[in-house]
Design an enzyme around this catalytic site. Structure first.
Site, mmCIF file in Angstrom:
data_model
loop_
_atom_site.group_PDB
_atom_site.id
_atom_site.type_symbol
_atom_site.label_atom_id
_atom_site.label_comp_id
_atom_site.label_asym_id
_atom_site.label_seq_id
_atom_site.Cartn_x
_atom_site.Cartn_y
_atom_site.Cartn_z
ATOM 1 N N ASP A 82 -2.860 -0.261 7.474
ATOM 2 C CA ASP A 82 -3.266 -1.070 6.313
ATOM 3 C C ASP A 82 -4.064 -0.272 5.286
ATOM 4 O O ASP A 82 -4.310 -0.765 4.182
ATOM 5 C CB ASP A 82 -4.200 -2.211 6.768
ATOM 6 C CG ASP A 82 -3.438 -3.395 7.320
ATOM 7 O OD1 ASP A 82 -2.200 -3.413 7.211
ATOM 8 O OD2 ASP A 82 -4.097 -4.304 7.862
ATOM 9 N N LYS B 117 -8.317 -8.573 2.414
ATOM 10 C CA LYS B 117 -6.943 -8.963 2.013
ATOM 11 C C LYS B 117 -6.480 -10.137 2.847
ATOM 12 O O LYS B 117 -7.032 -10.413 3.918
ATOM 13 C CB LYS B 117 -5.951 -7.805 2.200
ATOM 14 C CG LYS B 117 -5.845 -7.221 3.626
ATOM 15 C CD LYS B 117 -4.849 -7.869 4.559
ATOM 16 C CE LYS B 117 -4.770 -7.145 5.903
ATOM 17 N NZ LYS B 117 -4.275 -7.945 7.014
HETATM 18 O O1 C5P Z 1 -1.886 1.656 12.483
HETATM 19 P P1 C5P Z 1 -2.909 0.793 13.156
HETATM 20 O O2 C5P Z 1 -3.939 1.575 13.886
HETATM 21 O O3 C5P Z 1 -3.480 -0.233 12.248
HETATM 22 O O4 C5P Z 1 -2.086 -0.031 14.269
HETATM 23 C C1 C5P Z 1 -2.644 -0.562 15.441
HETATM 24 C C2 C5P Z 1 -1.530 -0.816 16.453
HETATM 25 O O5 C5P Z 1 -0.657 -1.844 15.974
HETATM 26 C C3 C5P Z 1 -0.622 0.384 16.671
HETATM 27 O O6 C5P Z 1 -1.096 1.202 17.695
HETATM 28 C C4 C5P Z 1 0.706 -0.254 17.041
HETATM 29 O O7 C5P Z 1 0.719 -0.601 18.402
HETATM 30 C C5 C5P Z 1 0.699 -1.541 16.257
HETATM 31 N N1 C5P Z 1 1.462 -1.441 14.992
HETATM 32 C C6 C5P Z 1 2.849 -1.499 15.034
HETATM 33 N N2 C5P Z 1 3.563 -1.435 13.858
HETATM 34 C C7 C5P Z 1 2.919 -1.362 12.667
HETATM 35 C C8 C5P Z 1 1.506 -1.314 12.610
HETATM 36 C C9 C5P Z 1 0.807 -1.362 13.794
HETATM 37 O O8 C5P Z 1 3.448 -1.582 16.103
HETATM 38 N N3 C5P Z 1 3.635 -1.341 11.549
#
Ligand code: C5P
Length: 300
Positions: A134, A11
């Site tokens: 995502d 994406k």
């Molecule tokens: O959810 P994911 O593992 O992809 O996110 C990785 C990191 O990115 C999270 O631990 C968080 O610190 C940050 N994040 C965030 N807000 C989001 C998505 C991710 O702060 N909407």
């Protein structure tokens, strides 16, 4: 032996706005995302136990996400069957192109098919949120306006084949997404209006316009990724157009007029030794490939 083969699309974030920090440590987003024709392949074979393998790249986190997706589905469905999952990587890992998330969503969808567990897509999307912000988008793919942490999706009419040129700067930054969120300053936050205006173009079946593309991480990414700032300026000068960060980067993309233009820019950047791809937007998160036809399928 049953074999399913999927092409798992990457994406780009046409827009990515960060609205505010939430009490749970995540951030509230507004992001217009679209799947593109750059893809990994995932082979799923029936087996007695769960096995995951990766070819093409030396990466653990992405196989890990596939393995975690498989384990999650095993635990919620309590199936006793296994599967052998073989991932062939082409999407650059941890570059902001969503490869690992796409592979994970396809694992959920593919195993649901292999095992005949008949979990509805809406429920799979909820499981997907446990694997990463995502991943829910990739259960369906196409075009969507992401809100909340990323799990709140407004599905939009996909673009009609917008060609793009993508460049992936060399990168090796540990915990880059976390670091980028932490590096945001008040001026990097916005109210989501740009994303909504860009989404409105899609709702009206119109192409996106460059003026509406934006990414809250553009400033912090230049600080967090060594060398990105100079490379970005250079790439824009070479191709004579603006490049935009995808997700938490460091992948950069630009709109191309058509396939020939995308290929021309790709060749220019490749001459400098940069990892680059011409790709167009696609309408789904994955394509199912019939093994016999595999060689006949052109790269989208
Ligand atoms: O959810 P994911 O593992 O992809 O996110 C990785 C990191 O990115 C999270 O631990 C968080 O610190 C940050 N994040 C965030 N807000 C989001 C998505 C991710 O702060 N909407």
């Amino acid at each position: 032996m049953a074999t399913l083969v999927y092409r798992c699309y990457a994406k780009i974030n046409l827009t990515l706005e960060v609205l505010r920090r939430r009490a749970d440590g995540y951030h509230e987003l507004a992001s217009l995302v679209h799947t593109i024709g750059l893809a990994d392949d995932l082979h799923i074979d029936s087996a007695n136990e769960l096995l995951t393998r990766v070819e093409g790249l030396d990466i653990d986190p992405e196989t890990d996400l596939v393995a975690r997706a498989a384990q999650l589905l095993t635990s919620v469905t309590r199936v006793r069957s296994g599967a052998e999952l073989t991932l062939t990587k082409r999407i650059p890992a941890a570059a902001g192109l969503g490869g690992g998330s796409s592979d994970a969503a396809t694992t959920l969808v593919g195993l649901n098919t292999l095992w005949g567990t008949r979990i509805h897509l809406a429920e799979l999307t909820q499981f997907a949120a446990e694997l990463g912000s995502d991943v829910p988008f990739f259960v369906r793919g196409g075009a969507a306006l992401m809100r909340g942490r990323g799990e709140d999706l407004e599905i939009l009419p996909p673009l009609r084949a917008q060609w793009l040129v993508i460049v992936v700067p060399p990168h090796d930054v540990l915990d880059k997404t976390k670091r980028l969120y932490a590096a945001l300053e008040p001026g990097d936050f916005s109210d989501g209006r740009v994303s909504n205006a860009a989404a409105q173009r899609l709702r009206q079946h119109l192409p996106v316009v460059e003026d509406q593309l934006t990414n809250a991480f553009a400033r912090p990414a230049r600080l967090v990724f060594p060398g990105l700032s100079a490379l970005w300026t250079n790439v824009e000068a070479i191709c004579g157009r603006r490049f935009f960060l995808s997700g938490a980067g460091p992948a950069l993309f630009a709109l191309a007029a058509d396939r020939a233009d995308a290929r021309r820019q790709e060749a220019r950047l490749a001459r400098l030794g940069l990892a680059t791809h011409a790709a167009r937007t696609v309408k789904h998160a994955r394509a199912s490939i019939k093994l016999a036809d595999d060689s006949a399928i052109g790269y989208p």
